[in-house]
Design an enzyme around this catalytic site. Structure first.
Site, PDB file in Angstrom:
ATOM      1  N   LYS A  22      45.729 -16.653 -25.672  1.00  0.00           N
ATOM      2  CA  LYS A  22      46.531 -15.667 -26.409  1.00  0.00           C
ATOM      3  C   LYS A  22      46.305 -14.260 -25.863  1.00  0.00           C
ATOM      4  O   LYS A  22      47.247 -13.504 -25.629  1.00  0.00           O
ATOM      5  CB  LYS A  22      46.142 -15.727 -27.894  1.00  0.00           C
ATOM      6  N   ASN A  23      45.028 -13.913 -25.644  1.00  0.00           N
ATOM      7  CA  ASN A  23      44.732 -12.528 -25.265  1.00  0.00           C
ATOM      8  C   ASN A  23      45.075 -12.207 -23.811  1.00  0.00           C
ATOM      9  O   ASN A  23      45.019 -11.060 -23.393  1.00  0.00           O
ATOM     10  CB  ASN A  23      43.269 -12.188 -25.577  1.00  0.00           C
ATOM     11  N   ARG A  92      47.857  -5.832 -33.880  1.00  0.00           N
ATOM     12  CA  ARG A  92      47.356  -4.639 -33.218  1.00  0.00           C
ATOM     13  C   ARG A  92      47.618  -4.663 -31.709  1.00  0.00           C
ATOM     14  O   ARG A  92      47.803  -3.626 -31.083  1.00  0.00           O
ATOM     15  CB  ARG A  92      45.860  -4.534 -33.505  1.00  0.00           C
ATOM     16  N   CYS A 116      41.664  -2.157 -39.281  1.00  0.00           N
ATOM     17  CA  CYS A 116      41.765  -3.609 -39.204  1.00  0.00           C
ATOM     18  C   CYS A 116      40.577  -4.181 -39.947  1.00  0.00           C
ATOM     19  O   CYS A 116      39.566  -3.513 -40.113  1.00  0.00           O
ATOM     20  CB  CYS A 116      41.737  -3.931 -37.719  1.00  0.00           C
ATOM     21  N   ARG A 121      39.360   0.404 -35.408  1.00  0.00           N
ATOM     22  CA  ARG A 121      39.734   0.066 -34.028  1.00  0.00           C
ATOM     23  C   ARG A 121      40.543   1.233 -33.447  1.00  0.00           C
ATOM     24  O   ARG A 121      41.763   1.201 -33.403  1.00  0.00           O
ATOM     25  CB  ARG A 121      40.519  -1.253 -34.000  1.00  0.00           C
ATOM     26  N   ASP A 307      34.492 -12.360 -29.991  1.00  0.00           N
ATOM     27  CA  ASP A 307      35.455 -13.301 -30.582  1.00  0.00           C
ATOM     28  C   ASP A 307      34.848 -14.687 -30.829  1.00  0.00           C
ATOM     29  O   ASP A 307      35.522 -15.572 -31.351  1.00  0.00           O
ATOM     30  CB  ASP A 307      36.710 -13.407 -29.696  1.00  0.00           C
ATOM     31  N   ARG A 399      47.724 -17.192 -36.158  1.00  0.00           N
ATOM     32  CA  ARG A 399      47.991 -16.106 -35.197  1.00  0.00           C
ATOM     33  C   ARG A 399      47.440 -16.443 -33.817  1.00  0.00           C
ATOM     34  O   ARG A 399      47.945 -15.948 -32.813  1.00  0.00           O
ATOM     35  CB  ARG A 399      47.323 -14.813 -35.676  1.00  0.00           C
TER      36      ARG A 399
HETATM   37  C1  EPZ Z   1      40.614  -7.150 -27.381  1.00  0.00           C
HETATM   38  O1  EPZ Z   1      40.919  -6.142 -28.341  1.00  0.00           O
HETATM   39  C2  EPZ Z   1      40.963  -8.487 -28.010  1.00  0.00           C
HETATM   40  N1  EPZ Z   1      42.375  -8.504 -28.360  1.00  0.00           N
HETATM   41  C3  EPZ Z   1      40.085  -8.733 -29.245  1.00  0.00           C
HETATM   42  O2  EPZ Z   1      40.359 -10.033 -29.715  1.00  0.00           O
HETATM   43  C4  EPZ Z   1      38.618  -8.649 -28.835  1.00  0.00           C
HETATM   44  O3  EPZ Z   1      37.808  -8.778 -29.974  1.00  0.00           O
HETATM   45  C5  EPZ Z   1      38.337  -7.328 -28.125  1.00  0.00           C
HETATM   46  O4  EPZ Z   1      39.245  -7.130 -27.013  1.00  0.00           O
HETATM   47  C6  EPZ Z   1      36.915  -7.216 -27.583  1.00  0.00           C
HETATM   48  O5  EPZ Z   1      36.682  -8.252 -26.680  1.00  0.00           O
HETATM   49  C7  EPZ Z   1      43.281  -8.762 -27.427  1.00  0.00           C
HETATM   50  O6  EPZ Z   1      42.998  -8.924 -26.252  1.00  0.00           O
HETATM   51  C8  EPZ Z   1      44.695  -8.874 -27.873  1.00  0.00           C
HETATM   52  P1  EPZ Z   1      38.538  -3.269 -27.200  1.00  0.00           P
HETATM   53  P2  EPZ Z   1      40.882  -4.604 -27.920  1.00  0.00           P
HETATM   54  O7  EPZ Z   1      39.378  -2.067 -26.999  1.00  0.00           O
HETATM   55  O8  EPZ Z   1      41.227  -4.453 -26.504  1.00  0.00           O
HETATM   56  C9  EPZ Z   1      36.238   0.389 -29.081  1.00  0.00           C
HETATM   57  C10 EPZ Z   1      40.793 -11.715 -31.315  1.00  0.00           C
HETATM   58  O9  EPZ Z   1      40.124 -12.184 -32.270  1.00  0.00           O
HETATM   59  N2  EPZ Z   1      37.390   1.205 -28.690  1.00  0.00           N
HETATM   60  O10 EPZ Z   1      38.017  -3.948 -25.983  1.00  0.00           O
HETATM   61  O11 EPZ Z   1      41.685  -3.872 -28.914  1.00  0.00           O
HETATM   62  C11 EPZ Z   1      36.560  -0.645 -30.145  1.00  0.00           C
HETATM   63  O12 EPZ Z   1      36.567  -0.077 -31.430  1.00  0.00           O
HETATM   64  C12 EPZ Z   1      40.855 -10.217 -31.059  1.00  0.00           C
HETATM   65  O13 EPZ Z   1      41.461 -12.414 -30.548  1.00  0.00           O
HETATM   66  C13 EPZ Z   1      37.307   2.564 -28.784  1.00  0.00           C
HETATM   67  O14 EPZ Z   1      36.292   3.121 -29.196  1.00  0.00           O
HETATM   68  O15 EPZ Z   1      39.347  -4.290 -28.106  1.00  0.00           O
HETATM   69  C14 EPZ Z   1      35.487  -1.661 -29.923  1.00  0.00           C
HETATM   70  O16 EPZ Z   1      34.304  -1.212 -30.514  1.00  0.00           O
HETATM   71  C15 EPZ Z   1      40.251  -9.405 -32.143  1.00  0.00           C
HETATM   72  N3  EPZ Z   1      38.398   3.296 -28.414  1.00  0.00           N
HETATM   73  C16 EPZ Z   1      35.317  -1.647 -28.413  1.00  0.00           C
HETATM   74  O17 EPZ Z   1      35.860  -0.387 -27.979  1.00  0.00           O
HETATM   75  C17 EPZ Z   1      39.544   2.722 -27.934  1.00  0.00           C
HETATM   76  O18 EPZ Z   1      40.480   3.449 -27.600  1.00  0.00           O
HETATM   77  C18 EPZ Z   1      36.017  -2.756 -27.664  1.00  0.00           C
HETATM   78  O19 EPZ Z   1      37.346  -2.904 -28.158  1.00  0.00           O
HETATM   79  C19 EPZ Z   1      39.600   1.326 -27.831  1.00  0.00           C
HETATM   80  C20 EPZ Z   1      38.507   0.587 -28.210  1.00  0.00           C
END
Ligand code: EPZ
Length: 421
Positions: A22-23, A92, A116, A121, A307, A399
């Protein structure tokens, strides 16, 4: 709304095929917007988030055709550049149309995705990266409004408080494919899904290198063309089945799994005592001896994935001894604890660490799913609990997991979907 009803206590065994990730698929579908030509994406999982992304592509004006696990996108000269609140608020990951829209249309309006249930996030890194490329960004009436007369490459550091960001890397990489000059993303994410996206973009004619490292270099090109691509297997779905084998003392062979994407999960489950055999295109996971407690810390790839945190915690709840989970990506991603406790689990939350004291058995109960992976954890707990577990609000599971109850039933679980009264 549906619920899952599980009668616990059955050993799971047999062969199951891992679906497409999915991701990977979500940003890849968004990336098709970078060209006017048709792109064909294969091995698309049949999950609700994919329907949401298809709706967004159609809203923007692309022609989309779906045939089983293949989606063909014909963006043509799509006119619109607004991803509306009604769709973005349900997923998201819709934020990943921002990069393609700004690259191709030089304007994007994407509803602010907001918070979320797994914790805050933010999207500051996405916006910082685009601004560094000359994009003007405003927030108006709940929308990110991005304008770029010209987009230039640059050196962009994408590390945040919790390390690299998967979708910020995806957005900046997609935007940079059509910017003037070279973009270097430092502290880039190198999750297998990010690499898969880069490989698709390269098939479209993008010039990208370093995508398996934390330093990705993109040379902007004038135009991209359509491409065909088959998405990688879902390492989180595979990991969820591995935990199912462990928790039910079973023996599951995962067809099409990619062990090379799953080193951290394999390492931890082996440390717990599971017998794991790697074969090309498959992975056999067998319970051989009583399991030991383990300590897990979630980290960006190649560390242990956040995840898989909830699912591994379910295993810990029935593993004799004390296990510890430390969450370093989403420090508040612990909604599953209260529901697991309702089933008899003993878990103490200390800041961003959960201390789990293994119990002899869980007892089936009505539980409420709060997010995708928490739902998977409750399902796993239900497989081993004594008696009946009803997992409510399973639209979260739908989802991200394809035909989950069918896959588990085929392996011997007593599980069925029912309409909520
Ligand atoms: C991706 O989300 C995945 N979603 C998430 O999977 C997954 O948990 C996550 O990566 C971490 O591996 C998809 O790929 C669609 P991040 P993403 O930006 O990219 C912080 C699932 O269950 N951050 O890598 O949105 C954030 O808060 C989902 O399938 C900032 O601070 O996650 C987190 O602490 C849930 N500023 C960390 O970085 C930003 O602008 C990593 O989040 C962006 C993120």
């Amino acid at each position: 709304m549906d619920k899952l009803v599980i009668e616990g206590g059955n050993r799971l065994s047999g062969v199951v095929r891992v679906s497409g990730a999915k991701n990977s698929c979500l940003p890849i579908l968004a990336a098709t917007l970078l060209s006017e030509d048709e792109s064909a994406i294969r091995n698309v999982p049949c999950v609700r988030d994919m329907n949401t992304m298809v709706k967004i592509l159609k809203t923007l004006g692309a022609d989309v055709e779906q045939d089983g696990s293949e989606i063909k996108v014909r963006p043509g000269r799509y006119k619109r550049h607004r991803a509306p609140y009604e769709l973005v608020s349900t997923m998201r990951a819709s934020i990943c149309v921002l990069g393609p829209l700004i690259a191709k249309k030089r304007r994007a309006e994407v509803s602010f995705p907001g918070g979320c249930v797994i914790g805050p996030r933010p999207i500051d890194l996405h916006l910082k990266g685009l601004e560094a490329m000359g994009v003007d960004i405003k927030v108006e009436k709940g929308y990110i409004v991005a304008d770029a007369k010209k987009m230039r490459g640059g050196n962009i550091y994408l590390g945040g408080h919790f390390g690299s960001s998967v979708l910020a890397t995806a957005n900046i990489m997609m935007a940079a494919t059509m910017a003037d000059g070279q973009t270097v993303i430092e502290n880039a994410a190198c999750e297998p899904e990010t690499v898969d996206l880069a490989n698709f973009l390269i098939k479209m004619g993008a010039k990208i290198r370093g995508q398996t490292t934390h330093r990705i270099i993109i040379e902007g090109v004038k135009k991209l063309h359509g491409a065909e691509h088959s998405v990688i297997p879902d390492r989180i779905e595979a990991g969820t089945h591995m935990v199912a084998a462990a928790i039910t003392k079973g023996d599951i062979t995962l067809k099409d799994a990619r062990p090379d994407h799953m080193a951290a999960v394999i390492d931890k489950l082996e440390e717990a005592g599971l017998d794991i055999k790697l074969a090309p295109g498959a992975l056999r996971v067998k319970y051989a001896r009583s399991l030991k407690p383990i300590d897990v810390t979630t980290l960006p790839y190649p560390g242990f994935p956040t995840d898989m945190q909830a699912q591994i915690m379910s295993l810990m709840t029935v593993t004799n001894g004390i296990s510890i989970v430390t969450e370093k990506i989403y420090p508040e991603r612990f909604m599953h604890i209260s529901e697991l406790s309702r089933m008899g689990a003993r878990i103490l939350l200390e800041g961003s660490s959960a201390i789990v004291k293994g119990v002899k058995s869980l007892s089936g109960a009505p539980v409420m799913a709060s997010d995708l992976r928490a739902s998977a954890a409750l399902l796993l707990a239900g497989l081993v609990a004594k008696g009946r577990t009803d997992v409510h609000r399973i639209y979260h599971l739908d989802r991200g997991y394809e035909k989950i109850e069918k896959k588990f039933s085929k392996l011997g679980a007593k599980i069925r979907r029912e309409k909520e009264e």
